[in-house]
Motif scaffolding. Structure first.
Motif, PDB file in Angstrom:
ATOM      1  N   PRO A 191      -4.705   7.164  -0.252  1.00 42.32           N
ATOM      2  CA  PRO A 191      -4.121   6.038  -0.986  1.00 42.32           C
ATOM      3  C   PRO A 191      -3.815   6.417  -2.440  1.00 42.32           C
ATOM      4  O   PRO A 191      -4.582   7.151  -3.077  1.00 42.32           O
ATOM      5  CB  PRO A 191      -5.213   4.961  -0.917  1.00 42.32           C
ATOM      6  CG  PRO A 191      -6.476   5.718  -0.690  1.00 42.32           C
ATOM      7  CD  PRO A 191      -6.113   6.923   0.108  1.00 42.32           C
ATOM      8  N   GLU A 222       0.581   5.515   0.386  1.00 35.34           N
ATOM      9  CA  GLU A 222      -0.226   6.677   0.741  1.00 35.34           C
ATOM     10  C   GLU A 222       0.615   7.935   0.601  1.00 35.34           C
ATOM     11  O   GLU A 222       1.809   7.937   0.915  1.00 35.34           O
ATOM     12  CB  GLU A 222      -0.742   6.570   2.184  1.00 35.34           C
ATOM     13  CG  GLU A 222      -1.718   5.433   2.408  1.00 35.34           C
ATOM     14  CD  GLU A 222      -2.220   5.387   3.845  1.00 35.34           C
ATOM     15  OE1 GLU A 222      -1.727   6.204   4.666  1.00 35.34           O
ATOM     16  OE2 GLU A 222      -3.076   4.543   4.149  1.00 35.34           O
ATOM     17  N   ARG A 263       0.838  -1.195   0.000  1.00 32.86           N
ATOM     18  CA  ARG A 263       0.000   0.000   0.000  1.00 32.86           C
ATOM     19  C   ARG A 263       0.869   1.239   0.000  1.00 32.86           C
ATOM     20  O   ARG A 263       1.902   1.293   0.661  1.00 32.86           O
ATOM     21  CB  ARG A 263      -0.934   0.031   1.215  1.00 32.86           C
ATOM     22  CG  ARG A 263      -2.062  -1.004   1.145  1.00 32.86           C
ATOM     23  CD  ARG A 263      -2.910  -0.928   2.411  1.00 32.86           C
ATOM     24  NE  ARG A 263      -3.468   0.410   2.615  1.00 32.86           N
ATOM     25  CZ  ARG A 263      -4.583   0.847   2.058  1.00 32.86           C
ATOM     26  NH1 ARG A 263      -5.264   0.050   1.240  1.00 32.86           N
ATOM     27  NH2 ARG A 263      -5.035   2.062   2.297  1.00 32.86           N
ATOM     28  N   THR A 286      -2.759   4.608  -6.096  1.00 36.25           N
ATOM     29  CA  THR A 286      -2.703   3.318  -6.781  1.00 36.25           C
ATOM     30  C   THR A 286      -1.645   3.343  -7.872  1.00 36.25           C
ATOM     31  O   THR A 286      -1.692   4.169  -8.780  1.00 36.25           O
ATOM     32  CB  THR A 286      -4.064   2.966  -7.399  1.00 36.25           C
ATOM     33  OG1 THR A 286      -5.059   2.929  -6.371  1.00 36.25           O
ATOM     34  CG2 THR A 286      -4.011   1.614  -8.094  1.00 36.25           C
TER      35      THR A 286
END
Length: 226
Positions: A147, A142, A140, A149
């Motif tokens: 967040p 951030e 992940r 992608t």
């Protein structure tokens, strides 16, 4: 392996199907993008032509990537640099221009599969600085608490650099570790993925370029345990 061949040229499709079948692969052929999107869930690998009769192949790739992480190699007659870049940015794992030798296609498929099974991240630290948080265990990312992608390959590149912040990785080392294919050293693939990381995070300095040497995670980045 179940291969979805998205190709509207009957002669080429027949030749590729026969070659893949001789290697033990099961091939399903789709001549249209809408059929390919419908059949995607049963595929272990996708070979995608861009010149499809019902939809541009790049749009089909974008739709496929929104729903699946299945490995994709674009096989097309489009050799313009802008098309190659759009294909890689759109999520293709590789891009092969027609005409090509079947042996080269098979080798590239094998390279994609190899790098897909190599564990580039595992349970480990969280790397954070300047509002950027990279969780190597959960993959992940951030930025300022939101967040972000990345494509699978973009995160693989970022994760490799984040494992040892500040350590310089050469182009050849990154291509070997992430792509498993040093032949890509002559391509723009790595440059495209690094540009994608910088653009999506809004942090041009997150990945630093050391001219003639390689790349490293920004020197202001630190490692934390959570």
């Amino acid at each position: 392996m179940h291969v979805l061949l998205v190709e509207d040229d009957n002669r080429l499709a027949a030749a590729l199907t026969a070659a893949l079948a001789r290697l033990g692969h099961q091939v399903v052929r789709a001549g249209r993008a809408d059929d390919a999107l419908r059949l995607k869930d049963g595929a272990d690998f996708v070979l995608l032509d861009l010149g499809l009769p019902d939809m541009d192949g790049l749009e089909a790739l974008r739709r496929l990537r929104r729903a699946s992480a299945v490995p994709v190699i674009v096989v097309t007659a489009r050799s313009e640099e802008r098309d190659v870049l759009r294909g890689l940015r759109g999520g293709a794992d590789d891009y092969l221009v027609k005409p090509f030798r079947t042996a080269e296609l098979i080798a590239r498929m094998e390279a994609v599969i190899r790098r897909g099974t190599r564990p580039l991240t595992a349970a480990g630290p969280v790397v954070a600085a300047d509002g950027v948080r990279i969780d190597l265990a959960t993959r992940r990312l951030e930025v300022d608490g939101r967040p972000v992608t990345l494509t699978r390959r973009e995160f693989d590149v970022l994760a490799l650099l984040a494992r040892e912040p500040g350590v310089v990785r050469s182009r050849e080392e990154i291509l070997d570790e992430v792509w498993g294919d040093l032949l890509l050293s002559a391509s723009r693939s790595l440059d495209v993925h690094i540009a994608g990381i910088r653009a999506k995070t809004g942090r041009p300095g997150l990945v630093e370029t050391l001219r003639g040497t390689g790349y490293r995670l920004g020197t202001g980045t630190c490692t934390s345990g959570s």
